[in-house]
Design a protein around this motif. Structure first.
Motif, short mmCIF file in Angstrom:
data_model
loop_
_atom_site.label_atom_id
_atom_site.label_comp_id
_atom_site.label_asym_id
_atom_site.label_seq_id
_atom_site.Cartn_x
_atom_site.Cartn_y
_atom_site.Cartn_z
N SER A 1 0.83 -1.22 0.00
CA SER A 1 0.00 0.00 0.00
C SER A 1 0.85 1.26 0.00
N GLU B 1 1.24 3.45 -2.15
CA GLU B 1 0.59 4.62 -2.73
C GLU B 1 -0.17 5.44 -1.69
N GLN B 2 -0.41 4.84 -0.50
CA GLN B 2 -1.15 5.53 0.55
C GLN B 2 -0.25 6.22 1.57
N VAL B 3 1.05 6.10 1.42
CA VAL B 3 1.98 6.64 2.42
C VAL B 3 1.99 8.17 2.39
N ASP B 4 1.92 8.76 3.56
CA ASP B 4 2.12 10.19 3.71
C ASP B 4 3.61 10.41 3.97
N ASP C 1 -3.32 -2.41 8.85
CA ASP C 1 -3.57 -1.62 7.65
C ASP C 1 -2.78 -0.32 7.74
N LEU C 2 -2.39 0.21 6.59
CA LEU C 2 -1.47 1.34 6.58
C LEU C 2 -2.06 2.58 7.25
N LYS C 3 -3.34 2.80 7.09
CA LYS C 3 -3.96 3.97 7.74
C LYS C 3 -3.77 3.90 9.25
N GLN D 1 0.01 4.42 10.20
CA GLN D 1 0.45 5.81 10.12
C GLN D 1 -0.14 6.63 11.26
N ASP D 2 -1.39 6.34 11.61
CA ASP D 2 -2.01 7.08 12.71
C ASP D 2 -1.27 6.81 14.02
N ALA E 1 6.06 -0.10 3.19
CA ALA E 1 5.21 0.79 2.39
C ALA E 1 5.99 2.02 1.93
N ARG F 1 6.97 2.85 -1.96
CA ARG F 1 6.57 4.14 -2.55
C ARG F 1 7.77 4.83 -3.21
#
Length: 273
Positions: free
Chosen positions: A4, A6-9, A57-59, A62-63, A83, A87
């Motif tokens: 995932s 593509e979802q990394v901040d 999950d990546l969300k 990251q949180d 992740a 990226r």
């Protein structure tokens, strides 16, 4: 993308670990990110200790690890790092390992690490083995020996393509863990995570575990035992009060719990419930 990516901040992650350097998929970037990650994000199992779910999950990662400035254990740490590296364009594969630091018994495959391609070769990358783990990537070649900030590490090959990460200590070389070349995926991490966070035989269930590198030291908290091991081989150990644990997590490990979580941690380990 497998992890995932593509979802990394990236901006938030780089701020969390203090990385301001290059982001090209090079060995130098890989080394800098690995070092910054393990220096900034501590190893800890506090959600498991409190009987909570550990989402991968990546969300959620990251949180917790980035925005809340918490830590995590191997599945969390290496999922997040995978992740990020994905990226940035690195080829990333996961492996499962049998830990060998707890005596000669054969343990299940419960540790998760990464193998990353950079500069035309493969590197062992692992931000999730706590204070005993590597500070930066290690070339994945038979007979490799490296020194990282006063700590020695090496790679040996065994039967059936098994690779062994070893640590150099006062008494000589000691195995840390052994892993096969089989590629694992996020779904495999989910299964391993379930065992490690819920099974009564898991070392993470029923006790607090927090670990961190400091300059010249490895600092480990297991339940109420705080241990410091230094590069010169000396060590100290002391028993800490359960009520002091939230302050120790903050001041020593950089883990800032909410007042509610701090109170719950003290309650659980004061009553044994």
């Amino acid at each position: 993308m497998t992890w995932s990516g593509e979802q990394v901040d990236l901006e938030a992650y780089f701020a969390r670990i203090g990385h301001q350097g290059e982001t090209a998929a090079t060995v130098a970037t890989l080394r800098a990110l690995h070092r910054a990650h393990v220096a900034s994000i501590p190893f800890e199992n506090l959600d498991v200790a409190l009987g909570r779910e550990v989402p991968l999950d990546l969300k959620s990662l990251q949180d917790k690890l980035v925005r809340q400035r918490r830590g995590g254990y191997c599945y969390e740490q290496n999922s997040l790092l995978a992740a990020v590296l994905e990226r940035l364009g690195f080829a990333v594969a996961a492996r499962g390992a049998r830990v060998r630091t707890r005596g000669p018994g054969l343990l299940p495959v419960t540790h998760a690490l990464l193998v990353v391609e950079a500069g035309g070769e493969q590197w062992l990358v692992d931000a999730g083995f706590g204070a005993q783990g590597v500070r930066e990537p290690v070339p994945l070649h038979e007979g490799v020996q490296v020194e990282q900030d006063g700590w020695g590490f090496g790679i040996e090959r065994g039967d059936e393509g098994i690779s062994v990460l070893r640590s150099l200590r006062q008494e000589g070389w000691t195995d840390l863990y052994a892993f096969a070349p089989q590629t694992l995926y996020p779904a495999d991490f989910t299964m391993m995570n379930h065992y490690s966070s819920t099974h009564p035989l898991s070392k993470f269930v029923g006790q607090i575990v927090a670990q961190r590198y400091l300059p010249g030291e490895r600092v480990v908290l297991v339940r109420d035992q705080l241990t410091i091991v230094r590069t010169d081989g000396s060590s100290d150990q002391r028993t800490v009060s359960v009520r002091d644990i939230p302050d120790i997590l903050r001041s020593v490990f950089g883990i800032e719990l909410s007042p509610e979580d701090s109170a719950e941690l003290v309650r659980v380990y004061s009553t044994g419930v």
